[in-house]
Design a protein around this motif. Sequence first.
Motif, PDB file in Angstrom:
ATOM      1  N   VAL A  46      71.012  70.729  32.756  1.00 24.18           N
ATOM      2  CA  VAL A  46      70.533  69.406  33.151  1.00 24.18           C
ATOM      3  C   VAL A  46      69.690  69.636  34.400  1.00 24.18           C
ATOM      4  CG1 VAL A  46      71.165  67.084  33.854  1.00 24.18           C
ATOM      5  CG2 VAL A  46      72.627  68.340  32.257  1.00 24.18           C
ATOM      6  N   PRO A  47      68.427  69.256  34.407  1.00 24.86           N
ATOM      7  CA  PRO A  47      67.552  69.584  35.531  1.00 24.86           C
ATOM      8  C   PRO A  47      68.124  69.146  36.879  1.00 24.86           C
ATOM      9  CG  PRO A  47      66.264  68.718  33.718  1.00 24.86           C
ATOM     10  CD  PRO A  47      67.702  68.543  33.334  1.00 24.86           C
ATOM     11  N   ILE A  48      67.985  70.024  37.865  1.00 21.34           N
ATOM     12  CA  ILE A  48      68.498  69.722  39.205  1.00 21.34           C
ATOM     13  C   ILE A  48      67.879  68.437  39.737  1.00 21.34           C
ATOM     14  CG2 ILE A  48      68.534  70.519  41.607  1.00 21.34           C
ATOM     15  CD1 ILE A  48      68.722  73.375  40.562  1.00 21.34           C
ATOM     16  N   LYS A  49      66.584  68.258  39.493  1.00 22.19           N
ATOM     17  CA  LYS A  49      65.912  67.059  40.026  1.00 22.19           C
ATOM     18  C   LYS A  49      66.510  65.781  39.454  1.00 22.19           C
ATOM     19  CE  LYS A  49      62.094  67.137  36.642  1.00 22.19           C
ATOM     20  NZ  LYS A  49      62.520  65.917  35.935  1.00 22.19           N
ATOM     21  N   ASP A  50      66.988  65.831  38.197  1.00 17.96           N
ATOM     22  CA  ASP A  50      67.607  64.647  37.601  1.00 17.96           C
ATOM     23  C   ASP A  50      68.957  64.360  38.256  1.00 17.96           C
ATOM     24  OD1 ASP A  50      65.434  64.538  35.948  1.00 17.96           O
ATOM     25  OD2 ASP A  50      66.475  65.298  34.171  1.00 17.96           O
ATOM     26  N   ILE A  51      69.718  65.417  38.517  1.00 19.19           N
ATOM     27  CA  ILE A  51      71.030  65.233  39.138  1.00 19.19           C
ATOM     28  C   ILE A  51      70.893  64.738  40.569  1.00 19.19           C
ATOM     29  CG2 ILE A  51      73.147  66.397  39.869  1.00 19.19           C
ATOM     30  CD1 ILE A  51      72.874  68.213  37.448  1.00 19.19           C
ATOM     31  N   THR A  52      69.958  65.309  41.327  1.00 15.95           N
ATOM     32  CA  THR A  52      69.789  64.874  42.710  1.00 15.95           C
ATOM     33  C   THR A  52      69.198  63.471  42.790  1.00 15.95           C
ATOM     34  OG1 THR A  52      67.651  66.027  42.801  1.00 15.95           O
ATOM     35  CG2 THR A  52      69.604  67.203  43.623  1.00 15.95           C
ATOM     36  N   ALA A  53      68.431  63.075  41.756  1.00 17.48           N
ATOM     37  CA  ALA A  53      67.906  61.705  41.732  1.00 17.48           C
ATOM     38  C   ALA A  53      69.027  60.710  41.495  1.00 17.48           C
ATOM     39  CB  ALA A  53      66.838  61.567  40.652  1.00 17.48           C
ATOM     40  N   ASN A  54      69.913  61.005  40.519  1.00 18.63           N
ATOM     41  CA  ASN A  54      71.087  60.156  40.288  1.00 18.63           C
ATOM     42  C   ASN A  54      72.038  60.915  39.379  1.00 18.63           C
ATOM     43  OD1 ASN A  54      72.906  58.030  39.131  1.00 18.63           O
ATOM     44  ND2 ASN A  54      71.708  56.794  40.561  1.00 18.63           N
ATOM     45  N   ALA A  55      73.103  61.452  39.958  1.00 13.23           N
ATOM     46  CA  ALA A  55      74.032  62.297  39.211  1.00 13.23           C
ATOM     47  C   ALA A  55      74.701  61.534  38.078  1.00 13.23           C
ATOM     48  CB  ALA A  55      75.079  62.881  40.159  1.00 13.23           C
ATOM     49  N   SER A  56      75.113  60.299  38.329  1.00  8.77           N
ATOM     50  CA  SER A  56      75.797  59.512  37.305  1.00  8.77           C
ATOM     51  C   SER A  56      74.914  59.313  36.082  1.00  8.77           C
ATOM     52  CB  SER A  56      76.218  58.153  37.881  1.00  8.77           C
ATOM     53  OG  SER A  56      76.727  57.314  36.874  1.00  8.77           O
ATOM     54  N   LEU A  57      73.662  58.949  36.304  1.00  6.88           N
ATOM     55  CA  LEU A  57      72.743  58.713  35.197  1.00  6.88           C
ATOM     56  C   LEU A  57      72.443  60.009  34.446  1.00  6.88           C
ATOM     57  CD1 LEU A  57      70.856  56.823  33.637  1.00  6.88           C
ATOM     58  CD2 LEU A  57      69.108  57.253  35.371  1.00  6.88           C
ATOM     59  N   ALA A  58      72.154  61.073  35.180  1.00  9.02           N
ATOM     60  CA  ALA A  58      71.778  62.338  34.547  1.00  9.02           C
ATOM     61  C   ALA A  58      72.922  62.920  33.725  1.00  9.02           C
ATOM     62  CB  ALA A  58      71.335  63.335  35.613  1.00  9.02           C
ATOM     63  N   LEU A  59      74.127  62.911  34.280  1.00  5.27           N
ATOM     64  CA  LEU A  59      75.256  63.513  33.575  1.00  5.27           C
ATOM     65  C   LEU A  59      75.736  62.614  32.441  1.00  5.27           C
ATOM     66  CD1 LEU A  59      77.158  64.958  36.663  1.00  5.27           C
ATOM     67  CD2 LEU A  59      75.745  66.202  35.011  1.00  5.27           C
ATOM     68  N   GLY A  60      75.639  61.294  32.624  1.00  5.84           N
ATOM     69  CA  GLY A  60      75.998  60.376  31.547  1.00  5.84           C
ATOM     70  C   GLY A  60      75.082  60.546  30.341  1.00  5.84           C
ATOM     71  N   GLU A  61      73.783  60.646  30.595  1.00  6.01           N
ATOM     72  CA  GLU A  61      72.835  60.851  29.500  1.00  6.01           C
ATOM     73  C   GLU A  61      73.059  62.207  28.840  1.00  6.01           C
ATOM     74  OE1 GLU A  61      68.947  58.195  30.768  1.00  6.01           O
ATOM     75  OE2 GLU A  61      69.068  60.272  31.457  1.00  6.01           O
ATOM     76  N   ALA A  62      73.369  63.214  29.649  1.00  8.99           N
ATOM     77  CA  ALA A  62      73.611  64.546  29.086  1.00  8.99           C
ATOM     78  C   ALA A  62      74.806  64.534  28.145  1.00  8.99           C
ATOM     79  CB  ALA A  62      73.820  65.554  30.215  1.00  8.99           C
ATOM     80  N   TYR A  63      75.845  63.785  28.493  1.00  6.66           N
ATOM     81  CA  TYR A  63      76.998  63.694  27.603  1.00  6.66           C
ATOM     82  C   TYR A  63      76.627  62.947  26.319  1.00  6.66           C
ATOM     83  CZ  TYR A  63      81.546  62.693  25.649  1.00  6.66           C
ATOM     84  OH  TYR A  63      82.603  62.613  24.777  1.00  6.66           O
ATOM     85  N   MET A  64      75.890  61.856  26.445  1.00  3.25           N
ATOM     86  CA  MET A  64      75.455  61.111  25.269  1.00  3.25           C
ATOM     87  C   MET A  64      74.656  61.995  24.314  1.00  3.25           C
ATOM     88  SD  MET A  64      74.248  57.629  27.233  1.00  3.25           S
ATOM     89  CE  MET A  64      73.261  57.037  25.859  1.00  3.25           C
ATOM     90  N   ASN A  65      73.836  62.891  24.879  1.00  4.67           N
ATOM     91  CA  ASN A  65      72.938  63.724  24.081  1.00  4.67           C
ATOM     92  C   ASN A  65      73.574  65.032  23.629  1.00  4.67           C
ATOM     93  OD1 ASN A  65      70.910  61.806  24.456  1.00  4.67           O
ATOM     94  ND2 ASN A  65      70.152  62.792  26.312  1.00  4.67           N
ATOM     95  N   LYS A  66      74.866  65.217  23.938  1.00  8.93           N
ATOM     96  CA  LYS A  66      75.614  66.434  23.590  1.00  8.93           C
ATOM     97  C   LYS A  66      75.106  67.664  24.332  1.00  8.93           C
ATOM     98  CE  LYS A  66      77.326  66.733  19.397  1.00  8.93           C
ATOM     99  NZ  LYS A  66      77.491  66.844  17.928  1.00  8.93           N
ATOM    100  N   ASP A  67      74.395  67.454  25.433  1.00 11.52           N
ATOM    101  CA  ASP A  67      74.047  68.570  26.303  1.00 11.52           C
ATOM    102  C   ASP A  67      75.274  69.027  27.080  1.00 11.52           C
ATOM    103  OD1 ASP A  67      71.457  68.253  25.430  1.00 11.52           O
ATOM    104  OD2 ASP A  67      70.834  67.069  27.164  1.00 11.52           O
ATOM    105  N   ILE A  68      76.246  68.128  27.210  1.00 11.97           N
ATOM    106  CA  ILE A  68      77.534  68.427  27.846  1.00 11.97           C
ATOM    107  C   ILE A  68      78.633  68.045  26.872  1.00 11.97           C
ATOM    108  CG2 ILE A  68      79.132  67.838  29.719  1.00 11.97           C
ATOM    109  CD1 ILE A  68      76.766  67.200  31.478  1.00 11.97           C
TER     110      ILE A  68
END
Length: 393
Positions: A46-68
Motif C-alpha cells: 500500500v503506497p506510503i503516500k496513501d497511508i501518510t495521507a490517511n491511514a484509515s482510508l488507505a488500509l480500509g480500501e486495501a482490505y476491501m480490494n484484498k491487498d490485505i
Amino acid sequence: MLEKTFYKMMLSHSFNFPVKVTYWDGKSDVYGDGTPEIEITFNKKVPIKDITANASLALGEAYMNKDIEINGSIQQLIEGAYESADSFLRNSKFRKFLPKQKHTEKQSQEDVQHHYDIGNDFYKLWLDPTLTYSCAYFTEDNHDDLEAAQIAKVHHILNKLHPQKGKTLLDIGCGWGTLMLTAAKEYGLKVTGVTLSEEQYKLVQNKIKAMGLEDQAEVILTDYRELGDRTFDYVTSVGMFEHVGSENLGEYFKDVAKYLKPNGTALIHGITRQQGGATNAWIDRYIFPGGYIPGLVEIVSRIEEANLQIADMEMLRRHYQRTLEIWDKNFNNVRDKVQEMMGERFCRMWDMYLQACAASFQSGNIDVVQYLLTKGPSGQELPMTRDYMSNKK
C-alpha cells in the motif's frame, strides 16, 4: 527497503497483543511477545503516500480490494490498535485533518439515500424483524435476543418521556418506523415520523395502513428542517445528529426546541465522543457520507445554546458494542446471499465496518448517549426520581 522500514515503524507498536505480519515479499515478522493471535498478510504494497495521507482510508480500501488479508478477528485487531497509545489510529504522525463535508438539505438527502436506500431487502437479511438500525438495550432478560433488546430500547426511550395518552410526538429520522408506531399503538400518542429515505418512507406508509393507524400516525418524506411551525409535546431522534455535521449541530438542537411545545420533552439518542468530535475518512467515503461524531462538550454546549435543559443523560456504549457484534454475526450468516446481491468487495467492506465500529465502542473511542431534554425548567413535567424510567410497558 524504504517501504518495509516504514511499515515496521507503523506496525511494531500498533497493537497491545502479539501480531504476525507477512509482507508482500513473503517474509514475516512478529510484533509483540508471545504466540501471535492474529496474522496480517500484505498481498501487495500500500503506497506510503496513501497511508501518510490517511491511514484509515488507505488500509480500509486495501482490505476491501484484498491487498490485505486478516486471519483472525478484525474487531480484536482494531480494538487493540485503539488501545495502543502509539498505534497508527492514535499517533499524530498518521492522523490528518477531517475530510471536508457539506450538509445542505440536498447533500443530506443524497447522503441518507447512499446508505439507507441500499434496499430494504439487504437490511432485512441481518437486522432483527423490527428493522431497527440503532443501538439496542440489553438486560438480563434479553442478553442474547436482539429483537427483544431493540423493542426494549424503544420502550426505554418512550418511558423516559413519561408520555401521556393523546399527546403528540415527532420522530426525527424515523427509520423503518418501529419507535413511532410503538408510540402510537401502545402509548396512545399521535405520531409524525420524518425521513429522507424513500425506502423507509414507503415501508412505514405500508406499516401504518397494515396496522390501521391512519388516524394516529403519519410519515413525511422531507428534511426535518422543513416542518414549518408545527409543534409537538414530545420529540424523539435516534441515530440522527451524527448525520447533520458539526456546522449544523447547533441548528439541529434549535429545531428540536422549535418543534417542542412549552414544557415539552425530547429524547435524543446518538453516538458521541467523550474525547471530542471526529470523523473517519474511510467511513465517510464508503459507509456514511457526511457522518460526523460530535464531542460530548460540543453537544452539551449546543443544547444550552438552544435554551433546552438536560433532565437526564445515560451512556450505552457497551450496548452498542453488543448490538454490532450480533449484527456482524447475522451478516456473516447470510454473507453468501449478500455477496450474490452486492459482490465480494461490498461484503468485505460491510464486515469491516461492523467489526470496526464494535471495536471503536469496545475501546471507548466512541460512546452512545441518550439525552433527555426539556423545553423549560429541567424535569418540570417529569417524576421526581428516575424510577419511572424502568417501568415496563
